[in-house]
Scaffold this motif. Structure first.
Motif, short mmCIF file in Angstrom:
data_model
loop_
_atom_site.label_atom_id
_atom_site.label_comp_id
_atom_site.label_asym_id
_atom_site.label_seq_id
_atom_site.Cartn_x
_atom_site.Cartn_y
_atom_site.Cartn_z
N PHE A 1 1.57 56.19 -0.32
CA PHE A 1 2.40 55.46 -1.28
C PHE A 1 3.47 54.63 -0.56
O PHE A 1 3.82 53.54 -1.01
CB PHE A 1 3.05 56.43 -2.26
CG PHE A 1 2.17 56.79 -3.43
CD1 PHE A 1 1.96 55.87 -4.45
CD2 PHE A 1 1.56 58.01 -3.49
CE1 PHE A 1 1.14 56.19 -5.52
CE2 PHE A 1 0.74 58.34 -4.55
CZ PHE A 1 0.52 57.43 -5.58
N ALA A 2 3.98 55.13 0.56
CA ALA A 2 4.93 54.33 1.34
C ALA A 2 4.26 53.07 1.88
O ALA A 2 4.85 51.99 1.88
CB ALA A 2 5.48 55.17 2.50
N ALA A 3 3.00 53.21 2.32
CA ALA A 3 2.24 52.04 2.78
C ALA A 3 2.02 51.06 1.64
O ALA A 3 2.09 49.84 1.83
CB ALA A 3 0.91 52.48 3.38
N LEU B 1 3.23 45.77 -1.01
CA LEU B 1 3.74 45.05 -2.18
C LEU B 1 5.04 44.32 -1.87
O LEU B 1 5.32 43.26 -2.44
CB LEU B 1 3.93 46.02 -3.35
CG LEU B 1 2.65 46.64 -3.91
CD1 LEU B 1 2.98 47.63 -5.02
CD2 LEU B 1 1.71 45.55 -4.43
N ARG B 2 5.82 44.89 -0.99
CA ARG B 2 7.07 44.23 -0.59
C ARG B 2 6.77 42.88 0.07
O ARG B 2 7.47 41.89 -0.18
CB ARG B 2 7.84 45.13 0.36
CG ARG B 2 9.02 44.46 1.03
CD ARG B 2 9.73 45.43 1.94
NE ARG B 2 10.63 44.74 2.84
CZ ARG B 2 11.70 45.28 3.38
NH1 ARG B 2 12.01 46.51 3.11
NH2 ARG B 2 12.45 44.60 4.20
N VAL B 3 5.75 42.84 0.90
CA VAL B 3 5.36 41.57 1.53
C VAL B 3 4.94 40.56 0.47
O VAL B 3 5.24 39.36 0.57
CB VAL B 3 4.23 41.81 2.55
CG1 VAL B 3 3.62 40.50 3.01
CG2 VAL B 3 4.77 42.58 3.74
N ALA B 4 4.25 41.03 -0.57
CA ALA B 4 3.86 40.13 -1.66
C ALA B 4 5.08 39.54 -2.35
O ALA B 4 5.10 38.35 -2.70
CB ALA B 4 2.98 40.88 -2.66
N LEU C 1 -3.22 43.08 -3.34
CA LEU C 1 -3.37 43.97 -4.49
C LEU C 1 -4.50 44.98 -4.27
O LEU C 1 -4.38 46.15 -4.65
CB LEU C 1 -3.64 43.15 -5.75
CG LEU C 1 -2.46 42.31 -6.27
CD1 LEU C 1 -2.88 41.50 -7.49
CD2 LEU C 1 -1.27 43.20 -6.61
N ALA C 2 -5.58 44.53 -3.65
CA ALA C 2 -6.70 45.44 -3.38
C ALA C 2 -6.28 46.54 -2.40
O ALA C 2 -6.57 47.74 -2.62
CB ALA C 2 -7.88 44.66 -2.82
N ALA D 1 -0.62 40.55 10.13
CA ALA D 1 0.64 41.26 10.36
C ALA D 1 0.67 42.57 9.58
O ALA D 1 1.12 43.61 10.09
CB ALA D 1 1.81 40.37 9.96
N LEU D 2 0.16 42.54 8.35
CA LEU D 2 0.08 43.77 7.56
C LEU D 2 -0.86 44.78 8.20
O LEU D 2 -0.56 45.98 8.27
CB LEU D 2 -0.39 43.44 6.13
CG LEU D 2 0.64 42.83 5.19
CD1 LEU D 2 -0.02 42.37 3.89
CD2 LEU D 2 1.74 43.84 4.90
#
Length: 427
Positions: free
Chosen positions: A244-246, A251-254, A273-274, A374-375
């Motif tokens: 969940f942290a990942a 989502l923060r990057v989004a 999202l995927a 990067a992700l």
């Protein structure tokens, strides 16, 4: 209908809105024991509008100034009598009345949209007394000092920084770099504030989610240590919390991409999202298979600490300059390589450095690939941290989830162009 009537109606509505909050707060007081209530504040707003209309009609701003001073004197006199009787030293009622008069005048003689917004904001602030006072009591001196220093650096330093590149490759823009630094700290502070307000005592999941907004790597490390110290074998829940942290990190990057360069999100939105869905599914599965444990206390440092902010800005400047130089001197593959390498250590630096190049000669698709790599690199870095800090039962499920998220995200990236063409056919 006459526009003046509508504006006067707005002035009255502003006063009534503020008066509603003031009257509700003093609803237990006997009749005629308070200087101002819902009717008085409503009339105060209307009075401000009338004086503004008179000032316009007679083309004399002195009329409005005299009305404001006269109203303020009368209100202050009555409030002083009330304060003497109640032994109350609060000046909030007087300030609120003056603001209502001024907003009523603005609604008639100025920007009525700004007046309406100001009235709503004023009522909201007045109604938030308990919340604001509670936050003030919880605020530490270190947090206050950091916020004040940051405010000075933002309000004073940011405007005087040159808004142009100062390097030969067009990558080092001081104002832009500092703006991105403040933006990243502000987003991180949301998670920090959530942890400070609600605490980390509501379970492993809440701790991981709020901590991950500050630093998913720090949460992964803390979870690994907790899993290693676990006497039993139920370490899967820690891996679920790490998943969940990942998800939060992705989502923060989004969110950052949406704010900085929404065009890139057309290429990265579906893969992000995927991947987030895979992490969420894996986390749910791992958490529900085992009993929930005690809350985690992750390393929730204050994101507004000046030292880490300056370090982030320096690192961001170095990576931005290197990315611009490589993009200009070599090719897009060099930019992608830099993004992947820097993303292992700090995904924010890598993502922001890539996004800012979207406004230059680099294509959106290339920037999107750099962001996604990067992700992926950051996920690899978290997995290495998990393997060093925690047992196999902790990092192995996280590794499987990370591989699955990367594979599904890559598939979604390959599928994105076909979906775009299907949804938005040319011509």
């Amino acid at each position: 209908m006459d526009p003046l009537i509508l504006r006067l109606g707005l002035a009255l509505a502003i006063g009534l809105l503020v008066g509603l909050e003031r009257g509700w707060r003093e609803r237990e007081a006997p009749d005629r024991s308070r200087t101002a209530g819902i009717r008085t504040y409503g009339i105060s707003g209307l009075t401000g509008g009338i004086f503004a209309a008179l000032a316009q009609e007679f083309e004399s701003s002195l009329i409005l100034a005299a009305g404001f001073l006269g109203y303020g004197a009368v209100l202050a006199w009555f409030k002083a009598r009330e304060a003497t009787h109640d032994k109350d030293y609060s000046v909030t009622g007087v300030v609120a009345g003056l603001a209502v008069f001024a907003l009523g005048a603005l609604a008639v003689a100025g920007d009525y949209v700004a007046a309406a917004a100001g009235g709503t904001f004023l009522a909201a602030v007045l109604a938030s007394r308990e919340v604001l006072h509670g936050l003030l009591r919880r605020l530490t001196w270190v947090e206050l000092r950091s916020a004040l220093v940051l405010a000075v650096m933002t309000a004073i330093v940011l405007p005087i920084l040159p808004d142009r590149t100062i390097d030969p490759w067009g990558g080092l823009n001081p104002r832009e770099i500092w703006f991105f630094t403040v933006l990243t700290a502000a987003i991180s502070f949301l998670g920090y504030a959530a942890t400070r307000i609600f605490g980390a005592t509501r379970g492993l999941l809440v701790s991981a989610l709020t901590g991950a907004i500050v630093s998913s790597t720090a949460v992964t490390l803390a979870l690994g240590r907790a899993a290693k110290a676990e006497a039993g074998t139920e370490t899967g829940r820690y891996a679920g919390a790490a998943c969940f942290a990942a998800m939060v990190s992705v989502l923060r990057v989004a969110v950052v991409t949406l704010i900085i360069e929404p065009g890139v999100l057309a290429h990265t939105g579906l893969p992000i999202l995927a991947a987030a869905a895979i992490f969420a599914g894996a986390g749910t599965l791992l958490l529900t298979r085992e009993a929930s444990g005690a809350a985690l206390e992750p390393a929730n440092r204050n994101p507004f600490d000046i030292g880490p902010l300056l370090l982030f800005a320096i690192l961001f400047a170095i990576v931005s300059t290197a990315s611009a130089a490589i993009a200009g001197l070599i090719d897009d593959r060099g930019l992608i390589a830099v993004s992947a390498i820097s993303g292992t250590f700090d995904v924010d630096v890598a993502v922001l450095s890539s996004l800012r190049l979207a406004r230059q000669a680099v294509s959106l698709e290339t920037v999107a690939i750099a962001v996604l790599l990067a992700l992926a690199a950051n996920a690899l870095g978290r997995l290495i941290v998990a393997a060093v800090a925690g047992p196999v039962r902790y990092w192995m499920p996280l590794g499987v989830a990370s591989i699955a998220a990367a594979a599904v995200g890559y598939g979604a990236f390959l599928l994105t162009p076909y979906l775009v063409r299907a949804l938005f056919p040319a011509g």
